[in-house]
Design a protein around this motif. Structure first.
Motif, PDB file in Angstrom:
ATOM      1  N   ARG A 267       0.915  -1.196   0.074  1.00 35.30           N
ATOM      2  CA  ARG A 267       0.018   0.149   0.050  1.00 35.30           C
ATOM      3  C   ARG A 267       1.027   1.491  -0.072  1.00 35.30           C
ATOM      4  O   ARG A 267       2.067   1.365   0.517  1.00 35.30           O
ATOM      5  CB  ARG A 267      -0.773   0.172   1.174  1.00 35.30           C
ATOM      6  N   ALA A 271      -1.252   7.408   0.887  1.00 34.49           N
ATOM      7  CA  ALA A 271      -2.598   7.405   1.306  1.00 34.49           C
ATOM      8  C   ALA A 271      -3.184   6.457   2.281  1.00 34.49           C
ATOM      9  O   ALA A 271      -4.236   6.767   3.068  1.00 34.49           O
ATOM     10  CB  ALA A 271      -2.907   6.133  -0.021  1.00 34.49           C
ATOM     11  N   PHE A 272      -2.379   5.664   3.207  1.00 37.98           N
ATOM     12  CA  PHE A 272      -2.618   4.990   4.484  1.00 37.98           C
ATOM     13  C   PHE A 272      -2.909   6.128   5.371  1.00 37.98           C
ATOM     14  O   PHE A 272      -3.888   6.194   5.982  1.00 37.98           O
ATOM     15  CB  PHE A 272      -1.456   3.898   4.835  1.00 37.98           C
ATOM     16  N   GLY A 275      -5.907   8.318   4.959  1.00 37.82           N
ATOM     17  CA  GLY A 275      -7.322   7.337   5.280  1.00 37.82           C
ATOM     18  C   GLY A 275      -7.356   7.322   6.525  1.00 37.82           C
ATOM     19  O   GLY A 275      -8.481   7.142   6.926  1.00 37.82           O
ATOM     20  N   ILE A 276      -6.388   7.344   7.608  1.00 36.29           N
ATOM     21  CA  ILE A 276      -6.750   7.195   9.014  1.00 36.29           C
ATOM     22  C   ILE A 276      -6.641   8.386   9.830  1.00 36.29           C
ATOM     23  O   ILE A 276      -6.541   8.149  11.215  1.00 36.29           O
ATOM     24  CB  ILE A 276      -5.598   6.020   9.311  1.00 36.29           C
ATOM     25  N   ARG A 302     -13.505   2.221   5.235  1.00 35.63           N
ATOM     26  CA  ARG A 302     -13.121   2.703   4.427  1.00 35.63           C
ATOM     27  C   ARG A 302     -11.973   2.713   3.510  1.00 35.63           C
ATOM     28  O   ARG A 302     -11.897   3.051   2.452  1.00 35.63           O
ATOM     29  CB  ARG A 302     -13.194   4.412   4.765  1.00 35.63           C
ATOM     30  N   ILE A 303     -10.831   2.296   4.315  1.00 39.63           N
ATOM     31  CA  ILE A 303      -9.670   1.871   3.631  1.00 39.63           C
ATOM     32  C   ILE A 303      -9.473   0.552   3.019  1.00 39.63           C
ATOM     33  O   ILE A 303      -8.250   0.231   2.437  1.00 39.63           O
ATOM     34  CB  ILE A 303      -8.393   2.175   4.324  1.00 39.63           C
ATOM     35  N   THR A 415      -3.245  -3.896   8.689  1.00 38.49           N
ATOM     36  CA  THR A 415      -2.869  -3.844   7.034  1.00 38.49           C
ATOM     37  C   THR A 415      -1.767  -4.819   6.623  1.00 38.49           C
ATOM     38  O   THR A 415      -1.994  -5.592   5.557  1.00 38.49           O
ATOM     39  CB  THR A 415      -2.444  -2.482   6.729  1.00 38.49           C
TER      40      THR A 415
END
Length: 439
Positions: A267, A271-272, A275-276, A302-303, A415
């Motif tokens: 990933r 972006a991670f 998103g959190i 959502r991720i 993840t």
């Protein structure tokens, strides 16, 4: 409603506004006179009760949420072999990430030596100011299970009692895991009704917590107002070196170690982290991994993390994957050893590292849950446990910081565990899940 109607502010913005206003007003009150009667009246009868009410509402719902989410996370796997694979991966990654966190903290505190050269008179003054609170925490060390008792305490003799005590939350989770395993091993037609009931309990808990979360901006304001009005920047500046080392270690672990881990999981780290951010802000605001669990579960959806993995890993991680807590404990013990002039050998520091990893797994995910563990480790290596009074003035801020790392670590762990897991057909969606409108 017109098309030009303003959209409501996102929750992270509201919480950030509450944080900023509370901090600024608290500092203004501190400068103008924090000992004034009207200030004490505000903190005693307004901000403190409101902040406690918010956390009490969250904790009221944590037990049904933890139990139902963990049971459903296991039951939805549908295959006991999948539970074993995900469970072992979760345990292995937890130990690795916690070990890296503690090692990083110990290296930084030994290189930068924030506790060296501290004015002894200042140390005695700070100890005197916090002696009563310190003794309360140190006194609780005697009630903490040790050695084999610590292992045996994970298996509850009374699950109801375990559910009523935050310190026994691991025992409740063990029962939930066993309950979920039992559901997996029992023929599906015999537990279908019970499974739907537990699914309903999970949905009800999430709905109620969603309502409680709407109070978060006001609670954050109260938290920060109290912190700034009572302590100001005085104690923070005096212990600036210590705070700097802790924050630096937490930041390096979050943005370097976790970025590498997320990249290994295939990933984008950018972006991670984007998103959190809602879960991170909630963790920083409440200083509680357990209170942030509902938000973390929503963020995981959502991720794009598979629910069967995220429910299991995040509910376990809320208590068992406390990277930030383990790091904080290690840095604090070495700092206090430096402060009091206690020389710790490499063997002793290695023991500190091992105990901190276990402490990070066994510490309750509630505000200041790590302080008794710090006192216990200090006593083990010959450092006066009363010294934790030195850090009480800055503990709330550091608690918010390390809790943020804990929650981000839980999502990172989820993840990693999800990477390479077969999607499979999964369980059929239950009626209560259809059309719920959640992202």
């Amino acid at each position: 409603m017109s098309a030009t109607a303003r959209r409501p502010w996102p929750m992270p913005w509201k919480m950030a506004l509450g944080f900023g206003l509370g901090l600024l007003l608290g500092l203004a009150v501190h400068v103008s006179g924090a000992d004034a009667g009207w200030v004490r009246a505000i903190t005693d009868y307004a901000t403190t009760p409101l902040s406690r009410l918010f956390l009490n509402l969250i904790f009221m719902l944590i037990v049904p949420l933890l139990f139902s989410a963990l049971v459903m996370g296991i039951a939805e796997m549908g295959d006991i072999r999948a539970l074993g694979r995900i469970g072992w991966k979760t345990l292995a990654y937890t130990v690795v990430l916690s070990g890296v966190a503690v090692l990083l903290g110990l290296v930084l505190v030994n290189v930068l030596e924030p506790g060296a050269g501290v004015d002894p008179a200042l140390a005695r003054e700070l100890l005197a100011q916090n002696v009563e609170r310190s003794r309360e925490i140190v006194a609780s060390v005697d009630t903490q299970p040790r050695g084999m008792d610590m292992l045996l305490s994970i298996v509850p003799s009374n699950v109801v009692q375990a559910a009523s005590e935050n310190a026994s939350i691991l025992a409740l989770m063990f029962f939930a895991v066993m309950f979920g395993v039992g559901m997996v091993l029992t023929p599906g037609e015999k537990v279908a009704t019970l499974k739907r009931g537990i699914e309903g309990l999970f949905e009800i808990s999430m709905t109620l917590i969603g309502l409680v979360i709407r109070l978060a901006p006001y609670a954050v304001f109260c938290f920060m107002f109290n912190l700034a009005a009572i302590f100001g920047f005085d104690l923070l500046l005096r212990l600036g070196a210590y705070v700097g080392v802790v924050v630096l270690a937490l930041a390096l672990h979050m943005f370097v170690t976790y970025s590498v881990a997320v990249r290994l999981a295939g990933r984008s780290p950018l972006a991670f982290f984007r998103g959190i951010q809602e879960a991170a802000v909630m963790a920083f605001s409440t200083a509680s991994s357990n209170a942030t669990l509902p938000t973390a579960l929503q963020v995981a959806d959502r991720i794009g993390l598979p629910p069967k993995v995220s429910r299991f890993v995040l509910t376990v991680g809320a208590t068992a994957n406390q990277n930030g807590t383990a790091l904080f404990e290690g840095v604090t013990v070495i700092f206090l050893a430096q402060f009091f002039g206690v020389e710790l050998s490499l063997a002793q520091q290695f023991m500190v590292m091992m105990v901190c990893i276990l402490g990070g797994i066994g510490t309750a995910g509630v505000p200041s849950g790590s302080l008794p563990v710090v006192a216990l480790i200090c006593a083990m290596v010959g450092v006066d446990p009363i010294g934790i009074g030195l850090i009480l003035g800055v503990n709330h801020f550091l608690d918010m910081c390390r809790t943020t790392l804990n929650v981000v670590g839980d999502l990172t762990l989820a993840t990693l565990v999800a990477h390479g897991e077969p999607e499979g057909p999964g369980p059929e969606p239950l009626p209560s899940r259809q059309g719920d409108g959640r992202a």
